[in-house]
Design an enzyme around this catalytic site. Structure first.
Site, PDB file in Angstrom:
ATOM      1  N   LYS A 127      10.796 -18.733 -31.711  1.00  0.00           N
ATOM      2  CA  LYS A 127      10.276 -19.276 -30.451  1.00  0.00           C
ATOM      3  C   LYS A 127       8.821 -19.744 -30.620  1.00  0.00           C
ATOM      4  O   LYS A 127       8.469 -20.828 -30.182  1.00  0.00           O
ATOM      5  CB  LYS A 127      10.335 -18.211 -29.338  1.00  0.00           C
ATOM      6  CG  LYS A 127      11.716 -17.630 -29.111  1.00  0.00           C
ATOM      7  CD  LYS A 127      11.736 -16.672 -27.927  1.00  0.00           C
ATOM      8  CE  LYS A 127      10.907 -15.414 -28.112  1.00  0.00           C
ATOM      9  NZ  LYS A 127      11.410 -14.478 -29.142  1.00  0.00           N
ATOM     10  N   ARG A 131      12.244 -11.529 -20.080  1.00  0.00           N
ATOM     11  CA  ARG A 131      13.008 -10.742 -21.044  1.00  0.00           C
ATOM     12  C   ARG A 131      14.037  -9.865 -20.341  1.00  0.00           C
ATOM     13  O   ARG A 131      14.806  -9.185 -21.020  1.00  0.00           O
ATOM     14  CB  ARG A 131      12.059  -9.837 -21.815  1.00  0.00           C
ATOM     15  CG  ARG A 131      11.675 -10.355 -23.204  1.00  0.00           C
ATOM     16  CD  ARG A 131      10.676  -9.378 -23.786  1.00  0.00           C
ATOM     17  NE  ARG A 131      10.596  -9.328 -25.207  1.00  0.00           N
ATOM     18  CZ  ARG A 131       9.711  -9.978 -25.940  1.00  0.00           C
ATOM     19  NH1 ARG A 131       8.876 -10.818 -25.382  1.00  0.00           N
ATOM     20  NH2 ARG A 131       9.668  -9.800 -27.242  1.00  0.00           N
ATOM     21  N   ARG A 172       7.131 -10.718 -41.728  1.00  0.00           N
ATOM     22  CA  ARG A 172       6.200 -11.563 -40.985  1.00  0.00           C
ATOM     23  C   ARG A 172       4.763 -11.072 -41.184  1.00  0.00           C
ATOM     24  O   ARG A 172       4.478  -9.886 -41.052  1.00  0.00           O
ATOM     25  CB  ARG A 172       6.575 -11.498 -39.500  1.00  0.00           C
ATOM     26  CG  ARG A 172       5.827 -12.457 -38.645  1.00  0.00           C
ATOM     27  CD  ARG A 172       6.614 -12.833 -37.431  1.00  0.00           C
ATOM     28  NE  ARG A 172       6.695 -11.768 -36.439  1.00  0.00           N
ATOM     29  CZ  ARG A 172       7.162 -11.959 -35.211  1.00  0.00           C
ATOM     30  NH1 ARG A 172       7.601 -13.134 -34.847  1.00  0.00           N
ATOM     31  NH2 ARG A 172       7.206 -10.972 -34.362  1.00  0.00           N
ATOM     32  N   ARG A 203       1.942  -7.096 -38.204  1.00  0.00           N
ATOM     33  CA  ARG A 203       1.859  -6.452 -36.894  1.00  0.00           C
ATOM     34  C   ARG A 203       2.527  -5.082 -36.964  1.00  0.00           C
ATOM     35  O   ARG A 203       3.563  -4.943 -37.596  1.00  0.00           O
ATOM     36  CB  ARG A 203       2.580  -7.316 -35.853  1.00  0.00           C
ATOM     37  CG  ARG A 203       1.723  -8.453 -35.376  1.00  0.00           C
ATOM     38  CD  ARG A 203       2.453  -9.427 -34.495  1.00  0.00           C
ATOM     39  NE  ARG A 203       3.502  -8.883 -33.670  1.00  0.00           N
ATOM     40  CZ  ARG A 203       4.260  -9.638 -32.868  1.00  0.00           C
ATOM     41  NH1 ARG A 203       4.051 -10.931 -32.806  1.00  0.00           N
ATOM     42  NH2 ARG A 203       5.208  -9.113 -32.134  1.00  0.00           N
ATOM     43  N   ARG A 255      13.525  -3.304 -31.570  1.00  0.00           N
ATOM     44  CA  ARG A 255      13.275  -4.510 -30.776  1.00  0.00           C
ATOM     45  C   ARG A 255      14.557  -5.336 -30.628  1.00  0.00           C
ATOM     46  O   ARG A 255      14.807  -5.919 -29.576  1.00  0.00           O
ATOM     47  CB  ARG A 255      12.167  -5.350 -31.413  1.00  0.00           C
ATOM     48  CG  ARG A 255      10.831  -4.633 -31.371  1.00  0.00           C
ATOM     49  CD  ARG A 255       9.799  -5.362 -32.176  1.00  0.00           C
ATOM     50  NE  ARG A 255       9.332  -6.555 -31.509  1.00  0.00           N
ATOM     51  CZ  ARG A 255       8.758  -7.573 -32.117  1.00  0.00           C
ATOM     52  NH1 ARG A 255       8.612  -7.571 -33.415  1.00  0.00           N
ATOM     53  NH2 ARG A 255       8.342  -8.608 -31.427  1.00  0.00           N
TER      54      ARG A 255
HETATM   55  P1  AMP Z   1       6.543 -10.668 -28.708  1.00  0.00           P
HETATM   56  O1  AMP Z   1       5.293 -11.062 -29.402  1.00  0.00           O
HETATM   57  O2  AMP Z   1       6.987 -11.667 -27.673  1.00  0.00           O
HETATM   58  O3  AMP Z   1       7.647 -10.317 -29.651  1.00  0.00           O
HETATM   59  O4  AMP Z   1       6.208  -9.324 -27.884  1.00  0.00           O
HETATM   60  C1  AMP Z   1       5.731  -8.157 -28.516  1.00  0.00           C
HETATM   61  C2  AMP Z   1       5.945  -6.967 -27.599  1.00  0.00           C
HETATM   62  O5  AMP Z   1       5.225  -7.147 -26.375  1.00  0.00           O
HETATM   63  C3  AMP Z   1       7.377  -6.715 -27.161  1.00  0.00           C
HETATM   64  O6  AMP Z   1       8.127  -5.987 -28.131  1.00  0.00           O
HETATM   65  C4  AMP Z   1       7.174  -5.938 -25.861  1.00  0.00           C
HETATM   66  O7  AMP Z   1       6.798  -4.600 -26.135  1.00  0.00           O
HETATM   67  C5  AMP Z   1       5.955  -6.638 -25.270  1.00  0.00           C
HETATM   68  N1  AMP Z   1       6.368  -7.791 -24.419  1.00  0.00           N
HETATM   69  C6  AMP Z   1       6.153  -9.109 -24.655  1.00  0.00           C
HETATM   70  N2  AMP Z   1       6.684  -9.872 -23.692  1.00  0.00           N
HETATM   71  C7  AMP Z   1       7.273  -9.015 -22.825  1.00  0.00           C
HETATM   72  C8  AMP Z   1       8.029  -9.185 -21.631  1.00  0.00           C
HETATM   73  N3  AMP Z   1       8.316 -10.410 -21.137  1.00  0.00           N
HETATM   74  N4  AMP Z   1       8.475  -8.076 -21.013  1.00  0.00           N
HETATM   75  C9  AMP Z   1       8.220  -6.838 -21.475  1.00  0.00           C
HETATM   76  N5  AMP Z   1       7.543  -6.591 -22.600  1.00  0.00           N
HETATM   77  C10 AMP Z   1       7.064  -7.678 -23.283  1.00  0.00           C
END
Ligand code: AMP
Length: 216
Positions: A17, A92, A131, A164, A175
């Site tokens: 994404k 999400r 990553r 990360r 995840r």
């Molecule tokens: P990402 O970088 O989008 O993979 O997000 C990293 C982490 O941030 C996720 O594993 C969640 O813990 C939190 N997070 C990001 N976006 C959301 C969302 N829309 N709802 C809930 N938690 C989120």
């Protein structure tokens, strides 16, 4: 110029994404709203929200719906979003999708298209655990698929790359589990609204070309 400009990028972590969004942003003046990036900025700034979110994020769990939806709502109200936006990693959950709909209605906007990045689990796990990214510019590399020119060093900033904490194998698996339980239902949700289009696993250049085609 693409005609569909209010976008949601939906997909498991590691599905591409962010990469898709940066490919579009090289050519289009859209605002990239990544809830993951906003939360990581909160953590970096040591805010109360950041402290609470960090505990959940390190375990691969979701931050509460109302909190992320509130962040997105505030961002969407800013006028630079009038030209269009990419929501990356939000919504999400179905609850977040409903909160988003309310927020958009309140500012007279609607989603044009939801792009689902459809990638198999084994590729996702390989990507997530390989990553690495640059702390300075945020550019994402992958030790397997998109390595930097010099090992562990950003091509642009020449600083060390880092992994990360939520990209460890254990957290990556968690995840994905959370994705299937909470986020996958959004595929049908947006299909029923006739907003969904899918993009299969393809290499980066082809993915950007397909995206442009779909966003017409
Ligand atoms: P990402 O970088 O989008 O993979 O997000 C990293 C982490 O941030 C996720 O594993 C969640 O813990 C939190 N997070 C990001 N976006 C959301 C969302 N829309 N709802 C809930 N938690 C989120």
């Amino acid at each position: 110029m693409i005609s569909k400009r209010n976008l949601i990028f939906l997909g498991a972590p590691g599905a591409g994404k962010g990469t898709g969004a940066s490919g579009i942003l090289e050519h289009e003046n859209l605002v990239h709203i990544s809830t993951g990036d906003i939360l990581r900025a909160e953590i970096k700034n040591g805010t109360e929200l950041g402290k609470n979110a960090a505990v959940l994020m390190e375990k691969g769990e979701l931050v509460p719906d109302e909190i992320v939806a509130g962040m997105v709502k505030a961002r969407l109200k800013q006028h630079d979003c009038d030209n269009g936006f990419i929501l990356d990693g939000f919504p999400r959950t179905i609850k977040q999708a409903e909160l988003l709909e309310d927020a958009l209605e309140g500012i007279g906007k609607k989603i044009d298209t939801v792009v689902y990045f459809d990638v198999s689990d084994d590729i996702l796990l390989k990507r997530l655990t390989a990553r690495i990214s640059c702390k300075q510019c945020g550019k994402i590399y992958n030790k397997v698929f998109v390595p930097p020119k010099k090992e562990n060093t950003c091509d642009d900033c020449a600083v060390d790359l880092f992994q990360r904490p939520d990209d460890s194998l254990e957290t990556a698996k968690e995840r994905l589990k959370v994705f299937y339980a909470s986020t996958q239902p959004l595929i049908d949700y947006y299909k029923e609204k006739n907003l969904l289009t899918s993009i299969d696993q393809v290499e980066k250049e082809k993915m950007i070309a397909v995206l442009f085609e779909k966003l017409g």
